[in-house]
Write an enzyme that holds these catalytic residues in place. Sequence first.
Site, PDB file in Angstrom:
ATOM      1  N   ASP A  84      -1.767  -4.308  -0.715  1.00  0.00           N
ATOM      2  CA  ASP A  84      -2.231  -4.861  -1.985  1.00  0.00           C
ATOM      3  C   ASP A  84      -2.419  -3.693  -2.941  1.00  0.00           C
ATOM      4  OD1 ASP A  84      -2.435  -7.219  -0.576  1.00  0.00           O
ATOM      5  OD2 ASP A  84      -4.576  -7.519  -0.965  1.00  0.00           O
ATOM      6  N   HIS A 139       0.783  -2.244   6.053  1.00  0.00           N
ATOM      7  CA  HIS A 139       1.684  -2.998   6.931  1.00  0.00           C
ATOM      8  C   HIS A 139       3.133  -2.541   6.754  1.00  0.00           C
ATOM      9  CE1 HIS A 139      -1.314  -6.178   8.122  1.00  0.00           C
ATOM     10  NE2 HIS A 139      -1.933  -5.598   7.090  1.00  0.00           N
ATOM     11  N   SER A 225      -6.895   4.724  -2.451  1.00  0.00           N
ATOM     12  CA  SER A 225      -5.835   5.697  -2.314  1.00  0.00           C
ATOM     13  C   SER A 225      -4.509   5.146  -2.820  1.00  0.00           C
ATOM     14  CB  SER A 225      -5.721   6.155  -0.866  1.00  0.00           C
ATOM     15  OG  SER A 225      -5.115   7.427  -0.816  1.00  0.00           O
TER      16      SER A 225
END
Length: 260
Positions: A84, A139, A225
């Site tokens: 995201d 992911h 980050s």
Amino acid sequence: MKLLKKAVVHSISRKSFGKAFDIACGSRFSKLFIKPYIRLYKVNRDEIRHPSQYKSLADFFVRDICPTLRPIAPGEDVVISPVDGKIVDLGFAKEHKIILAKNNTYSIPELLSYEDVEAFQDGYYLNIYLSPRNYHRIHMPFSARAIKHRYIPGKVFPVNNLGVSTIKDLFAKNRRTCTVFETAAGCKFALIKVGALGVGKIVSSFQVGQEITKGAEIGRFEFGSTVILFFEKNSFLPDKQLTANMEIKMGQKIGTIRIQ
């Protein structure tokens, strides 16, 4: 003003500050700040699976999410967003350089810390910023085998607008990991996890040589980050809808990759 900003950024990037920040956020006392944190950063409450079970603010930050909320885009050749976040910049590499933010150019060999970079010349890249409110697990964007993984020590400058606009070549200076993957068709792509202020750990949950399926969890950050995706030349076709400043979700289609 610019000198003041630089002084602030350098001060908060010191190891002592980062260690104190990490200890504070990992303490049981920090649990009291979870609800204010949710309000401050407008975290989506509907995505919090176990709101009362987190032991600390750090524990809450690396929370998991119900898989049904992040469906993996189907398609044999479809590449998904690994996280995201917000697309800060995107485009094609030129002359062994890529532009990641604020017109700052970065050397491909320096950023990747990888010897065989010729294949990435003219390749496509995306720079995705994860804000404090985002889901911070990473992911797999496409099924592939991890062929090289390297940890590159460095600073922990913040990767928000303040840090990027103040520190030259920030992404090449910050602590990071770089993993190069190879698909069944022989296409290579790199996934770079860039550490930042408050990131005590950049966790990678796989081994070199491992075959990893699209959508599988491969790591996480502890506090905000950046993830940089970088594809081999002529291997990736981005979706036409991708633009800078666009918010994306993990599992969302970002393009297609050559499978033959």
